[in-house]
Structure formats: C-alpha cells, structure tokens
Design a protein around this motif. Structure first.
Motif, PDB file in Angstrom:
ATOM      1  N   ALA A   1       0.837  -1.201   0.000  1.00 19.18           N
ATOM      2  CA  ALA A   1       0.000   0.000   0.000  1.00 19.18           C
ATOM      3  C   ALA A   1       0.871   1.248   0.000  1.00 19.18           C
ATOM      4  O   ALA A   1       1.812   1.364   0.784  1.00 19.18           O
ATOM      5  N   ALA A   2       0.526   2.203  -0.859  1.00 16.75           N
ATOM      6  CA  ALA A   2       1.261   3.468  -0.944  1.00 16.75           C
ATOM      7  C   ALA A   2       0.851   4.433   0.171  1.00 16.75           C
ATOM      8  O   ALA A   2       1.444   5.493   0.304  1.00 16.75           O
ATOM      9  N   GLY A   3      -0.154   4.075   0.921  1.00 15.29           N
ATOM     10  CA  GLY A   3      -0.661   4.917   2.005  1.00 15.29           C
ATOM     11  C   GLY A   3      -1.809   4.207   2.680  1.00 15.29           C
ATOM     12  O   GLY A   3      -1.981   3.001   2.508  1.00 15.29           O
ATOM     13  N   PRO A   4      -2.623   4.939   3.426  1.00 13.20           N
ATOM     14  CA  PRO A   4      -3.760   4.311   4.101  1.00 13.20           C
ATOM     15  C   PRO A   4      -4.685   3.618   3.107  1.00 13.20           C
ATOM     16  O   PRO A   4      -4.959   4.154   2.027  1.00 13.20           O
ATOM     17  N   ALA A   5      -5.159   2.443   3.471  1.00 14.86           N
ATOM     18  CA  ALA A   5      -6.079   1.712   2.598  1.00 14.86           C
ATOM     19  C   ALA A   5      -7.518   2.186   2.781  1.00 14.86           C
ATOM     20  O   ALA A   5      -8.329   2.061   1.875  1.00 14.86           O
ATOM     21  N   CYS A   6      -7.835   2.723   3.943  1.00 12.68           N
ATOM     22  CA  CYS A   6      -9.207   3.126   4.248  1.00 12.68           C
ATOM     23  C   CYS A   6      -9.468   4.572   3.849  1.00 12.68           C
ATOM     24  O   CYS A   6      -8.612   5.446   4.031  1.00 12.68           O
TER      25      CYS A   6
END
Length: 124
Positions: free
Chosen positions: A98-103
C-alpha cells in the motif's frame, strides 16, 4: 467435458471466477509484509482484468456503479504483489504493497475497530 460438481473449477489450473448474480466476487486485500487485512471490496471481470494488466488494484464500486482504481484520487494505490483465488473461485485474495492508508477514513486498514461488549473500540 465439464465436471457437474465443479471439480475442474475447484482443483484445476484454469482461472474461472464464479461471479455472483451481480457479476461480482469478493476481494480481500492484505498487506504483503505484515499480512494484515487492509480492506474488502468487490471485483467484476473488468476490475480483475485491469488489476492483472496494470499491477495496481482495481475494484467495482457498488455505490458509484463504476470501475475504480484504488488510490485514483488519493494516490494511495495498492501495488499488487500476488493474486490468489479461493477453492471455488468466488473470492480473490489481493496481496499488496500500500502506498498509504487503505481506508477512505485515513486509517491504515478499514478494520481499525473491534467489537467489545457490543460496542466499538479502537483496535490500533
């Protein structure tokens, strides 16, 4: 000849997703390094094909009624390391970086709360 009991789908090596009446399969996304569940979404044939072609996770948005690439507006793309299918091919497991938060709330995972005594409490 197709096995009427689905053994070819269940034990064979041909990708043959078992889409539901809406043309969707459940997609579970986990983090490649930690193994944490990041999110659950849905894929149709177009989303699965786009994911395989690009190496970035695509899903079918039931609320928007369209294909979407995870992170298309936030930049928090999911780079796919591996795709797996369950035994009867009605669910896809997306193992990703993931490049950042998934949510969409900004949490690392959509599963940031646990149920405790009938209430929700932060899990992280």
């Amino acid at each position: 000849m197709t096995d009427p009991h689905g053994a070819s789908r269940e034990t064979g090596l041909t990708l043959d997703p078992k889409y539901d009446a809406a043309g969707l399969v459940t997609a579970v996304v986990t983090d490649r390094v930690s193994g944490d569940v990041l999110m659950v979404a849905y894929m149709n044939a177009e989303a699965l094909a786009a994911t395989q072609a690009s190496g970035e996770a695509h899903f079918w948005s039931r609320s928007r009624g369209r294909l979407w690439k995870k992170g298309e507006t936030s930049g928090n793309v999911l780079q796919v390391a591996e795709l797996r299918v369950d035994c009867d091919q009605d669910a896809i497991w997306v193992i990703a970086d993931a490049a950042g938060p998934a949510c969409h709330t900004g949490a690392r995972s959509c599963f940031y709360r646990r149920i405790e005594d009938g209430a929700l409490v932060p899990a992280e």
